[in-house]
Design a protein around this motif. Structure first.
Motif, PDB file in Angstrom:
ATOM      1  N   PRO A  84       0.832  -1.210   0.000  1.00  7.90           N
ATOM      2  CA  PRO A  84       0.000   0.000   0.000  1.00  7.90           C
ATOM      3  C   PRO A  84       0.867   1.261   0.000  1.00  7.90           C
ATOM      4  N   ARG A  85       0.448   2.255  -0.757  1.00 13.10           N
ATOM      5  CA  ARG A  85       1.248   3.479  -0.885  1.00 13.10           C
ATOM      6  C   ARG A  85       1.478   4.157   0.467  1.00 13.10           C
ATOM      7  N   LYS A  86       0.447   4.211   1.309  1.00 11.42           N
ATOM      8  CA  LYS A  86       0.609   4.850   2.611  1.00 11.42           C
ATOM      9  C   LYS A  86       1.642   4.116   3.463  1.00 11.42           C
ATOM     10  N   ASN A  87       1.633   2.803   3.397  1.00 11.12           N
ATOM     11  CA  ASN A  87       2.617   2.033   4.155  1.00 11.12           C
ATOM     12  C   ASN A  87       4.021   2.239   3.594  1.00 11.12           C
ATOM     13  N   ALA A  88       4.110   2.362   2.269  1.00 12.36           N
ATOM     14  CA  ALA A  88       5.411   2.625   1.654  1.00 12.36           C
ATOM     15  C   ALA A  88       5.965   3.963   2.118  1.00 12.36           C
ATOM     16  N   GLU A  89       5.086   4.955   2.253  1.00  9.38           N
ATOM     17  CA  GLU A  89       5.526   6.266   2.741  1.00  9.38           C
ATOM     18  C   GLU A  89       6.078   6.163   4.163  1.00  9.38           C
ATOM     19  N   ILE A  90       5.380   5.431   5.013  1.00  8.26           N
ATOM     20  CA  ILE A  90       5.817   5.268   6.398  1.00  8.26           C
ATOM     21  C   ILE A  90       7.153   4.543   6.469  1.00  8.26           C
ATOM     22  N   LYS A  91       7.258   3.450   5.735  1.00  9.32           N
ATOM     23  CA  LYS A  91       8.474   2.638   5.806  1.00  9.32           C
ATOM     24  C   LYS A  91       9.660   3.317   5.138  1.00  9.32           C
ATOM     25  N   SER A  92       9.380   4.133   4.124  1.00 12.42           N
ATOM     26  CA  SER A  92      10.464   4.880   3.491  1.00 12.42           C
ATOM     27  C   SER A  92      11.073   5.880   4.467  1.00 12.42           C
ATOM     28  N   LYS A  93      10.227   6.535   5.254  1.00 14.07           N
ATOM     29  CA  LYS A  93      10.707   7.528   6.219  1.00 14.07           C
ATOM     30  C   LYS A  93      11.293   6.870   7.465  1.00 14.07           C
ATOM     31  N   GLN A  98      13.646   1.762   0.088  1.00 14.32           N
ATOM     32  CA  GLN A  98      13.612   2.542  -1.148  1.00 14.32           C
ATOM     33  C   GLN A  98      12.395   2.238  -2.019  1.00 14.32           C
ATOM     34  N   TYR A  99      11.203   2.162  -1.440  1.00 15.77           N
ATOM     35  CA  TYR A  99      10.043   1.754  -2.217  1.00 15.77           C
ATOM     36  C   TYR A  99       9.753   2.686  -3.393  1.00 15.77           C
ATOM     37  N   ASN A 199      16.568  -8.446  -9.680  1.00 15.21           N
ATOM     38  CA  ASN A 199      15.517  -7.579  -9.169  1.00 15.21           C
ATOM     39  C   ASN A 199      15.967  -7.029  -7.816  1.00 15.21           C
ATOM     40  N   PRO A 200      16.114  -5.709  -7.667  1.00 17.82           N
ATOM     41  CA  PRO A 200      16.636  -5.147  -6.408  1.00 17.82           C
ATOM     42  C   PRO A 200      15.816  -5.510  -5.172  1.00 17.82           C
ATOM     43  N   ILE A 201      14.495  -5.676  -5.334  1.00 14.98           N
ATOM     44  CA  ILE A 201      13.674  -6.024  -4.172  1.00 14.98           C
ATOM     45  C   ILE A 201      13.908  -7.472  -3.774  1.00 14.98           C
ATOM     46  N   LEU A 202      14.001  -8.356  -4.756  1.00 18.58           N
ATOM     47  CA  LEU A 202      14.285  -9.762  -4.447  1.00 18.58           C
ATOM     48  C   LEU A 202      15.660  -9.886  -3.803  1.00 18.58           C
ATOM     49  N   ASP A 203      16.642  -9.122  -4.320  1.00 14.81           N
ATOM     50  CA  ASP A 203      17.977  -9.111  -3.710  1.00 14.81           C
ATOM     51  C   ASP A 203      17.894  -8.681  -2.251  1.00 14.81           C
ATOM     52  N   TRP A 204      17.118  -7.624  -1.996  1.00 16.95           N
ATOM     53  CA  TRP A 204      16.949  -7.111  -0.631  1.00 16.95           C
ATOM     54  C   TRP A 204      16.293  -8.152   0.267  1.00 16.95           C
TER      55      TRP A 204
END
Length: 242
Positions: A84-93, A98-99, A199-204
């Motif tokens: 979810p975009r809102k969760n991505a904002e929270i986790k990015s901060k 790096q979502y 894929n950078p996310i799979l690597d992460w």
């Protein structure tokens, strides 16, 4: 006695001496994983059989599913990710994930959905889109994450074969062993190996994976509560069906 590697030492203590070490083991080295990377084009596999692994989530976790195609002694991993975009904002901060950079990177196949909850109908639409390009053989899924409604809808619409694969060593330990052999066999000629798409996310996700030896086999889990390993878990679920 000769010194044992840490992973073997902990395994010996746990399984032979019944001594739980309490420590987690970083699973796959970055160099070994990088050796399996290849910038392949998914369109090369259109029309081919694939096995699917789904690690669902509707709120905070990263939602992931992967397609696995087998060709010429290689198993190709094709992941998709949702948050979810809102969760991505929270986790990015908060967690510096790096979502938003990943969303712009076409290698990532990351979809930021509106609001703070994943819309299951959107994920179903992506599965149906993939099913038009690939031949779904079997779909494994974690039954403890609210996927049952989507499973029922997709079975009624398409008749796809679904199998429950709980996230426990009893069900995924064999797949984890297989994954390890596939990755570590990348330098051995003539054996089946795994190929991932850089894929950078799979690597992460892999970098966040640690393991514990249990009486039922390898248990793979995330190293910290703020980290995610869902792409790898989805891969293990798919491998268990393949």
């Amino acid at each position: 006695h000769d010194a044992l590697p840490i992973c073997k030492e902990n395994s010996y203590k746990t399984l032979r001496l019944n001594l739980w070490t309490g420590s987690s083991i970083v699973w796959i080295g970055a160099d070994k994983w990088a050796a399996c990377g290849e910038d392949f084009n998914e369109e090369e596999f259109h029309g081919e059989s694939v096995w699917v692994g789904i690690d669902p989530s509707y709120r905070g976790d990263l939602y992931s599913y992967v397609l696995l195609a087998k060709k010429d002694n290689k198993i190709y991993v094709m992941p998709r990710f949702f948050i979810p975009r809102k969760n991505a904002e929270i986790k990015s901060k908060r967690d510096h994930v790096q979502y938003f950079s990943w969303e712009k990177d076409p290698r990532c196949n990351l979809y930021l959905t509106e609001g703070d909850v994943i819309d299951p109908s959107f994920v179903r639409s992506k599965l149906e889109e993939d099913a038009r390009n690939f031949k779904f053989q079997e779909i494994g899924f974690d039954p403890n994450t609210g996927f049952e409604e989507s499973r029922q809808i997709l079975v009624e619409k398409h008749g796809w074969l679904f199998t429950e694969v709980p996230q426990r060593a009893k069900y995924l330990g064999g797949a984890a062993n297989y994954f390890e052999r596939l990755v570590l066999g990348s330098e051995t000629e003539g054996v089946t190996t795994l190929v991932h798409p850089n894929n950078p996310i799979l690597d992460w996700c892999l970098s966040n994976c640690v393991t514990k030896e249990t009486p039922d086999g390898i248990f793979v889990h995330k190293s910290q509560e703020t980290q995610r390993c869902d792409g790898i878990i989805a891969t293990l679920i798919g491998l268990s069906r393949l």
